[in-house]
Design an enzyme around this catalytic site. Structure first.
Site, PDB file in Angstrom:
ATOM      1  CD  GLU A  25      27.412 -40.076  28.984  1.00  0.00           C
ATOM      2  OE1 GLU A  25      26.361 -39.774  28.377  1.00  0.00           O
ATOM      3  OE2 GLU A  25      28.549 -39.840  28.526  1.00  0.00           O
ATOM      4  CE1 TYR A  70      31.026 -33.629  28.727  1.00  0.00           C
ATOM      5  CE2 TYR A  70      30.547 -32.052  30.450  1.00  0.00           C
ATOM      6  CZ  TYR A  70      30.241 -32.625  29.236  1.00  0.00           C
ATOM      7  OH  TYR A  70      29.153 -32.194  28.515  1.00  0.00           O
ATOM      8  NE  ARG A 116      27.177 -39.656  18.679  1.00  0.00           N
ATOM      9  CZ  ARG A 116      27.915 -38.861  19.431  1.00  0.00           C
ATOM     10  NH1 ARG A 116      27.528 -38.570  20.674  1.00  0.00           N
ATOM     11  NH2 ARG A 116      29.028 -38.343  18.976  1.00  0.00           N
ATOM     12  CB  THR A 131      30.968 -31.867  18.614  1.00  0.00           C
ATOM     13  OG1 THR A 131      30.697 -33.250  18.834  1.00  0.00           O
ATOM     14  CG2 THR A 131      31.432 -31.220  19.900  1.00  0.00           C
ATOM     15  CG  PHE A 139      38.024 -29.245  25.328  1.00  0.00           C
ATOM     16  CD1 PHE A 139      37.051 -29.951  26.010  1.00  0.00           C
ATOM     17  CD2 PHE A 139      38.656 -29.859  24.257  1.00  0.00           C
ATOM     18  CE1 PHE A 139      36.716 -31.249  25.653  1.00  0.00           C
ATOM     19  CE2 PHE A 139      38.327 -31.154  23.884  1.00  0.00           C
ATOM     20  CZ  PHE A 139      37.360 -31.851  24.587  1.00  0.00           C
ATOM     21  CG  HIS A 186      26.426 -34.861  26.795  1.00  0.00           C
ATOM     22  ND1 HIS A 186      27.675 -35.170  26.317  1.00  0.00           N
ATOM     23  CD2 HIS A 186      25.944 -36.003  27.383  1.00  0.00           C
ATOM     24  CE1 HIS A 186      27.952 -36.441  26.612  1.00  0.00           C
ATOM     25  NE2 HIS A 186      26.915 -36.955  27.265  1.00  0.00           N
ATOM     26  CE  LYS A 194      26.938 -29.978  26.272  1.00  0.00           C
ATOM     27  NZ  LYS A 194      28.254 -29.942  25.589  1.00  0.00           N
ATOM     28  NE  ARG A 245      25.866 -30.637  20.033  1.00  0.00           N
ATOM     29  CZ  ARG A 245      26.455 -31.797  20.238  1.00  0.00           C
ATOM     30  NH1 ARG A 245      26.758 -32.585  19.219  1.00  0.00           N
ATOM     31  NH2 ARG A 245      26.743 -32.183  21.469  1.00  0.00           N
ATOM     32  CG  ASN A 303      27.996 -28.482  22.181  1.00  0.00           C
ATOM     33  OD1 ASN A 303      27.640 -28.508  23.362  1.00  0.00           O
ATOM     34  ND2 ASN A 303      28.697 -29.455  21.626  1.00  0.00           N
TER      35      ASN A 303
HETATM   36  P1  CMP Z   1      29.798 -32.986  24.755  1.00  0.00           P
HETATM   37  O1  CMP Z   1      29.017 -33.891  23.880  1.00  0.00           O
HETATM   38  O2  CMP Z   1      29.122 -32.491  25.980  1.00  0.00           O
HETATM   39  O3  CMP Z   1      31.173 -33.723  25.188  1.00  0.00           O
HETATM   40  C1  CMP Z   1      32.366 -33.011  25.477  1.00  0.00           C
HETATM   41  C2  CMP Z   1      32.228 -31.548  25.223  1.00  0.00           C
HETATM   42  O4  CMP Z   1      33.412 -30.799  25.184  1.00  0.00           O
HETATM   43  C3  CMP Z   1      31.607 -31.341  23.862  1.00  0.00           C
HETATM   44  O5  CMP Z   1      30.254 -31.715  23.891  1.00  0.00           O
HETATM   45  C4  CMP Z   1      31.885 -29.853  23.618  1.00  0.00           C
HETATM   46  O6  CMP Z   1      30.830 -29.031  24.048  1.00  0.00           O
HETATM   47  C5  CMP Z   1      33.085 -29.576  24.525  1.00  0.00           C
HETATM   48  N1  CMP Z   1      34.219 -29.034  23.815  1.00  0.00           N
HETATM   49  C6  CMP Z   1      34.771 -27.841  24.049  1.00  0.00           C
HETATM   50  N2  CMP Z   1      35.800 -27.646  23.242  1.00  0.00           N
HETATM   51  C7  CMP Z   1      35.918 -28.729  22.450  1.00  0.00           C
HETATM   52  C8  CMP Z   1      36.801 -29.106  21.397  1.00  0.00           C
HETATM   53  N3  CMP Z   1      37.778 -28.316  20.989  1.00  0.00           N
HETATM   54  N4  CMP Z   1      36.613 -30.306  20.828  1.00  0.00           N
HETATM   55  C9  CMP Z   1      35.612 -31.129  21.254  1.00  0.00           C
HETATM   56  N5  CMP Z   1      34.749 -30.812  22.243  1.00  0.00           N
HETATM   57  C10 CMP Z   1      34.896 -29.617  22.836  1.00  0.00           C
END
Ligand code: CMP
Length: 140
Positions: free
Chosen positions: A128, A51, A87, A93, A59, A117, A11, A104, A114
């Protein structure tokens, strides 16, 4: 165990800090092989499409703004049980909940920024991967 594929994004918070190599090293050390990789600046349409599953979440708008704020590196990873392995090495996350030794924990700045992905299922990995790569761009 089967050799499978997953989809990964390094990212903008990680590319901004010049961590593409450091993140990729952790993926490789976890037993994953990078079989496709491209550095791109995601368009707003791409971010919103990628997304789309989160479009009702509070968010969503900020997430799309963040994902288009700088370069990302989209990758296809291959390895035994690739979705789960990726993962595990990514960590939770929310970096505040990520285990030691995960990407992370080492690098993420926040739940939004973070660093990486990764697909959450084999089915989503296929979707994807198809979103960003043509079959001939993937060399296993
Ligand atoms: P990702 O795995 O890219 O998938 C969705 C993304 O939303 C997640 O990682 C986070 O970086 C982002 N995100 C931002 N805010 C939130 C939140 N409150 N809860 C979950 N994901 C969030």
């Amino acid at each position: 165990m089967a050799v499978t594929r997953t989809f990964s994004i390094i990212k903008p918070d990680a590319t901004r800090r010049n961590l593409t190599g450091a993140v990729t090293k952790m993926l490789e050390e976890a037993g994953l092989r990078v079989i496709a990789s491209r550095r791109i600046r995601m368009t707003r349409d791409q971010a919103e499409g990628f997304y789309a599953v989160h479009k009702e979440r509070p968010f969503f708008n900020d997430l799309c703004t963040f994902m288009t704020s700088g370069p990302v590196v989209v990758q296809v990873l291959e390895g035994e049980n690739a979705v789960l392995r990726n993962r595990e090495v990514m960590g939770a996350t929310n970096p505040a909940q990520a285990d030691e030794g995960t990407i992370r924990k080492a690098y993420a700045e926040s739940i939004e920024a973070n660093s990486v992905h990764g697909s959450d299922s084999d089915e989503n990995a296929r979707i994807e991967i198809d979103f960003f790569f043509k079959p001939e761009e993937i060399v296993g």
